[in-house]
Design a protein around this motif. Sequence first.
Motif, short mmCIF file in Angstrom:
data_model
loop_
_atom_site.label_atom_id
_atom_site.label_comp_id
_atom_site.label_asym_id
_atom_site.label_seq_id
_atom_site.Cartn_x
_atom_site.Cartn_y
_atom_site.Cartn_z
N THR A 177 0.66 -1.29 -0.03
CA THR A 177 0.11 -0.09 -0.49
C THR A 177 0.91 0.93 -0.39
OG1 THR A 177 -1.97 -1.09 1.24
CG2 THR A 177 -1.78 1.23 1.45
N VAL A 178 0.39 2.37 -0.38
CA VAL A 178 0.91 3.54 -0.86
C VAL A 178 0.10 4.37 -0.18
CG1 VAL A 178 1.28 5.34 -2.57
CG2 VAL A 178 1.25 3.59 -3.38
N MET A 179 1.59 4.82 1.43
CA MET A 179 0.22 5.98 1.74
C MET A 179 1.33 6.86 2.32
SD MET A 179 -0.19 3.59 3.64
CE MET A 179 -0.81 4.02 5.34
N ASN A 180 1.96 7.77 0.94
CA ASN A 180 1.95 9.20 1.03
C ASN A 180 1.91 9.76 -0.25
OD1 ASN A 180 4.67 9.68 0.32
ND2 ASN A 180 5.73 9.01 2.32
N ARG A 181 2.06 10.99 -0.47
CA ARG A 181 1.96 11.74 -2.23
C ARG A 181 3.35 11.65 -2.69
NH1 ARG A 181 -1.31 17.29 -1.35
NH2 ARG A 181 -2.37 15.98 -1.55
N GLN A 182 4.16 11.41 -1.85
CA GLN A 182 5.21 11.26 -2.45
C GLN A 182 6.08 10.88 -3.33
OE1 GLN A 182 8.76 12.11 0.26
NE2 GLN A 182 10.88 13.00 -1.98
N VAL A 183 5.50 8.77 -2.48
CA VAL A 183 5.58 7.88 -3.95
C VAL A 183 4.43 7.75 -4.33
CG1 VAL A 183 5.56 5.57 -2.85
CG2 VAL A 183 5.40 6.88 -0.81
N ARG A 184 2.99 8.31 -4.28
CA ARG A 184 2.32 8.73 -4.92
C ARG A 184 2.49 9.24 -7.01
NH1 ARG A 184 -2.03 8.27 -1.26
NH2 ARG A 184 -1.41 10.83 -1.28
N LYS A 185 3.57 10.12 -6.22
CA LYS A 185 4.06 10.91 -7.16
C LYS A 185 5.18 9.91 -8.12
CE LYS A 185 3.30 14.76 -5.54
NZ LYS A 185 4.48 16.37 -5.41
N THR A 186 6.05 9.43 -7.67
CA THR A 186 7.01 8.17 -8.68
C THR A 186 6.55 7.38 -8.51
OG1 THR A 186 8.39 9.06 -5.67
CG2 THR A 186 8.93 7.01 -6.86
N VAL A 187 5.34 5.89 -7.86
CA VAL A 187 4.78 5.42 -8.56
C VAL A 187 4.18 5.77 -9.82
CG1 VAL A 187 2.74 3.65 -8.27
CG2 VAL A 187 4.18 3.61 -6.25
N LEU A 188 3.70 7.33 -10.19
CA LEU A 188 2.98 7.35 -11.24
C LEU A 188 3.89 7.55 -12.60
CD1 LEU A 188 0.84 9.07 -13.13
CD2 LEU A 188 1.33 11.20 -11.58
N ALA A 189 4.88 8.40 -11.88
CA ALA A 189 6.39 8.33 -13.28
C ALA A 189 7.05 7.04 -13.58
CB ALA A 189 7.27 8.88 -12.38
N GLN A 190 7.07 5.89 -12.43
CA GLN A 190 7.32 4.44 -13.20
C GLN A 190 6.13 4.16 -14.13
OE1 GLN A 190 7.88 1.65 -10.03
NE2 GLN A 190 9.02 0.44 -11.18
N SER A 191 5.51 4.45 -13.03
CA SER A 191 3.92 3.51 -14.29
C SER A 191 4.16 3.99 -15.50
CB SER A 191 2.44 4.33 -13.14
OG SER A 191 2.98 3.18 -12.76
N ILE A 192 4.18 5.28 -16.11
CA ILE A 192 4.26 6.33 -17.34
C ILE A 192 5.50 5.92 -18.13
CG2 ILE A 192 4.65 8.15 -18.49
CD1 ILE A 192 2.77 9.64 -16.44
N LEU A 193 6.56 5.40 -17.59
CA LEU A 193 7.76 5.19 -18.18
C LEU A 193 7.65 4.07 -18.50
CD1 LEU A 193 10.79 6.77 -16.16
CD2 LEU A 193 9.94 7.23 -18.41
N SER A 194 6.80 2.92 -17.55
CA SER A 194 7.17 1.73 -18.00
C SER A 194 6.14 1.30 -19.20
CB SER A 194 6.61 1.03 -16.65
OG SER A 194 8.16 0.80 -15.42
N PHE A 195 5.66 1.96 -19.19
CA PHE A 195 3.98 1.79 -20.17
C PHE A 195 5.16 2.47 -21.73
CE2 PHE A 195 1.65 3.81 -23.10
CZ PHE A 195 0.66 2.88 -23.77
N PHE A 196 5.77 3.26 -21.69
CA PHE A 196 6.52 3.85 -22.90
C PHE A 196 7.28 1.60 -23.24
CE2 PHE A 196 4.94 7.40 -22.45
CZ PHE A 196 4.30 8.08 -23.31
N PHE A 197 8.41 1.81 -21.79
CA PHE A 197 9.36 0.63 -22.63
C PHE A 197 8.47 -0.35 -22.61
CE2 PHE A 197 12.06 3.67 -20.76
CZ PHE A 197 13.92 2.77 -21.16
N ASN A 198 7.15 -1.20 -21.94
CA ASN A 198 6.55 -2.01 -22.05
C ASN A 198 6.15 -2.25 -24.18
OD1 ASN A 198 7.06 -3.39 -19.86
ND2 ASN A 198 5.11 -2.24 -18.91
N VAL A 199 5.00 -0.72 -23.96
CA VAL A 199 5.69 -0.95 -25.49
C VAL A 199 6.52 -0.94 -26.28
CG1 VAL A 199 4.47 0.38 -27.10
CG2 VAL A 199 2.99 0.65 -25.17
N ALA A 200 7.70 -0.74 -25.96
CA ALA A 200 8.45 -0.39 -26.91
C ALA A 200 9.77 -1.50 -26.65
CB ALA A 200 10.22 0.32 -26.18
#
Length: 215
Positions: A177-200
Amino acid sequence: MEQLIQRRPRLVLTLVFGIVAALALPGEASVVTRALSGWNVAVWSYLFLMAWLMMRADKHAVRKMAQQEDESAVAVLVLLSLAAALSLLANIHELSGMAGASSELRVMKYLFAASTVLGSWLLLGVIFCFHYALLFYNSAPDKPALRFPEDEDMPDFWDFLYFSFTIAVAAQTSDVTVMNRQVRKTVLAQSILSFFFNVAVVGFSINIAAGLVGN
């Protein structure tokens, strides 16, 4: 520079490996080829060193390393993520210049491209793993940045790898479980990067398969 070497000796060492590998190529090698060769050597060397570190470090060592990190951690995360993304663009450039190339050269370039994409994808998962460890162990004990199953209060590298690569492959956080805003921002950034990498990865796989079948 001295502080960087002291805090991140493995990263500096692998960068040196990559620079040496790029400069060691024959004179006719293009700038892109040199850059990708150096990137591959640096990335796979770094992944090997990190795997060795993770296998030997217990949860106490993980906490100590995370608490010793400084404000440059975010900059390192951003720069390595940007470099990994640029490696994909460089790969496209390399594969686009294969018109008239022999079958042997095509296979070598396809293997080289696969190594680059896989190495960059793994690198992203590992560097985000380290960043999640930093966020967790530098948060208040009564307000942890992440909540692990069974209320684990001292997760080790395997716990953070599990969290990071779950996001990388499934774009979800599973049972952590993500418990604060800073981690949510990091998870969002990784999710977007990972999406493009997976497509690649899918795109390169189809390209390589079509090229091999065509030959």
